[in-house]
Motif scaffolding. Structure first.
Motif, PDB file in Angstrom:
ATOM      1  N   LYS A  57       0.794  -1.227   0.000  1.00  0.00           N
ATOM      2  CA  LYS A  57       0.000   0.000   0.000  1.00  0.00           C
ATOM      3  C   LYS A  57       0.829   1.280   0.000  1.00  0.00           C
ATOM      4  N   ASP A  58       2.113   1.194   0.364  1.00  0.00           N
ATOM      5  CA  ASP A  58       2.981   2.371   0.301  1.00  0.00           C
ATOM      6  C   ASP A  58       4.412   1.944   0.002  1.00  0.00           C
ATOM      7  N   LYS A  59       5.255   2.940  -0.271  1.00  0.00           N
ATOM      8  CA  LYS A  59       6.616   2.610  -0.689  1.00  0.00           C
ATOM      9  C   LYS A  59       7.445   1.995   0.432  1.00  0.00           C
ATOM     10  N   THR A  60       7.131   2.292   1.691  1.00  0.00           N
ATOM     11  CA  THR A  60       7.866   1.689   2.800  1.00  0.00           C
ATOM     12  C   THR A  60       7.641   0.181   2.836  1.00  0.00           C
ATOM     13  N   GLN A  61       6.390  -0.251   2.664  1.00  0.00           N
ATOM     14  CA  GLN A  61       6.095  -1.690   2.624  1.00  0.00           C
ATOM     15  C   GLN A  61       6.825  -2.354   1.465  1.00  0.00           C
ATOM     16  N   LEU A  62       6.797  -1.710   0.310  1.00  0.00           N
ATOM     17  CA  LEU A  62       7.465  -2.265  -0.864  1.00  0.00           C
ATOM     18  C   LEU A  62       8.967  -2.383  -0.630  1.00  0.00           C
ATOM     19  N   LEU A  63       9.580  -1.328  -0.119  1.00  0.00           N
ATOM     20  CA  LEU A  63      11.031  -1.354   0.080  1.00  0.00           C
ATOM     21  C   LEU A  63      11.445  -2.369   1.137  1.00  0.00           C
ATOM     22  N   ASN A  64      10.628  -2.570   2.164  1.00  0.00           N
ATOM     23  CA  ASN A  64      10.928  -3.608   3.162  1.00  0.00           C
ATOM     24  C   ASN A  64      10.879  -4.994   2.522  1.00  0.00           C
ATOM     25  N   ALA A  65       9.895  -5.221   1.660  1.00  0.00           N
ATOM     26  CA  ALA A  65       9.785  -6.510   0.967  1.00  0.00           C
ATOM     27  C   ALA A  65      10.964  -6.710   0.014  1.00  0.00           C
ATOM     28  N   VAL A  70      16.098  -9.192  -1.632  1.00  0.00           N
ATOM     29  CA  VAL A  70      17.497  -9.024  -2.034  1.00  0.00           C
ATOM     30  C   VAL A  70      18.397  -9.791  -1.073  1.00  0.00           C
ATOM     31  N   ASN A  71      18.139  -9.666   0.225  1.00  0.00           N
ATOM     32  CA  ASN A  71      18.942 -10.379   1.222  1.00  0.00           C
ATOM     33  C   ASN A  71      18.835 -11.895   1.072  1.00  0.00           C
ATOM     34  N   ALA A  72      17.680 -12.369   0.602  1.00  0.00           N
ATOM     35  CA  ALA A  72      17.482 -13.806   0.391  1.00  0.00           C
ATOM     36  C   ALA A  72      18.046 -14.274  -0.949  1.00  0.00           C
ATOM     37  N   MET A  75      16.233 -11.355  -5.515  1.00  0.00           N
ATOM     38  CA  MET A  75      16.212 -10.188  -6.399  1.00  0.00           C
ATOM     39  C   MET A  75      17.627  -9.653  -6.485  1.00  0.00           C
ATOM     40  N   PRO A  76      17.978  -9.022  -7.612  1.00  0.00           N
ATOM     41  CA  PRO A  76      19.344  -8.527  -7.770  1.00  0.00           C
ATOM     42  C   PRO A  76      19.618  -7.314  -6.877  1.00  0.00           C
ATOM     43  N   PRO A  77      20.839  -7.230  -6.347  1.00  0.00           N
ATOM     44  CA  PRO A  77      21.209  -6.055  -5.557  1.00  0.00           C
ATOM     45  C   PRO A  77      21.574  -4.888  -6.483  1.00  0.00           C
ATOM     46  N   ASN A  78      21.750  -3.727  -5.904  1.00  0.00           N
ATOM     47  CA  ASN A  78      22.288  -2.554  -6.607  1.00  0.00           C
ATOM     48  C   ASN A  78      21.416  -2.027  -7.738  1.00  0.00           C
ATOM     49  N   LEU A  79      20.123  -2.185  -7.638  1.00  0.00           N
ATOM     50  CA  LEU A  79      19.214  -1.528  -8.567  1.00  0.00           C
ATOM     51  C   LEU A  79      18.610  -0.326  -7.837  1.00  0.00           C
ATOM     52  N   PRO A  80      18.120   0.664  -8.565  1.00  0.00           N
ATOM     53  CA  PRO A  80      17.606   1.885  -7.923  1.00  0.00           C
ATOM     54  C   PRO A  80      16.203   1.691  -7.328  1.00  0.00           C
ATOM     55  N   TYR A  81      16.113   0.811  -6.338  1.00  0.00           N
ATOM     56  CA  TYR A  81      14.806   0.488  -5.759  1.00  0.00           C
ATOM     57  C   TYR A  81      14.104   1.700  -5.167  1.00  0.00           C
TER      58      TYR A  81
END
Length: 90
Positions: A57-65, A70-72, A75-81
């Protein structure tokens, strides 16, 4: 006869469920998304932009996911998330 009827019913169920159809993606102008994310998030390899926007519902939720994925190593690291999230949640 019974086997053919069951097979036909199974086929109709799959078609009715939309199996194999790509999901529609929003037409909102998102150049960062298009340059960095769209090639994987096409509904076949990864979920579409619309699915993401419906789930988070917001960018904070998306960035936490994204951080967790990425840590798992999913998803690739170093993209402009951050830029992409800003763009999606204007």
């Amino acid at each position: 006869m019974r086997k053919a009827a069951l097979l036909g019913l199974a086929f109709i169920s799959i078609v009715a469920a939309g199996c194999g159809q790509k999901q529609k993606t929003s037409t909102k102008a998102t150049p960062e998304w298009n340059a960095n994310c769209a090639h994987c998030h096409n509904g076949n390899m990864a979920v579409t932009k619309d699915t993401i926007l419906a789930k988070y519902k917001d960018k904070t939720q998306l960035l936490n996911a994204v951080k967790a994925l990425v840590n798992a190593g999913k998803m690739p690291p170093n993209l402009p998330y951050g830029k992409v999230a800003d763009e999606l949640y204007k």
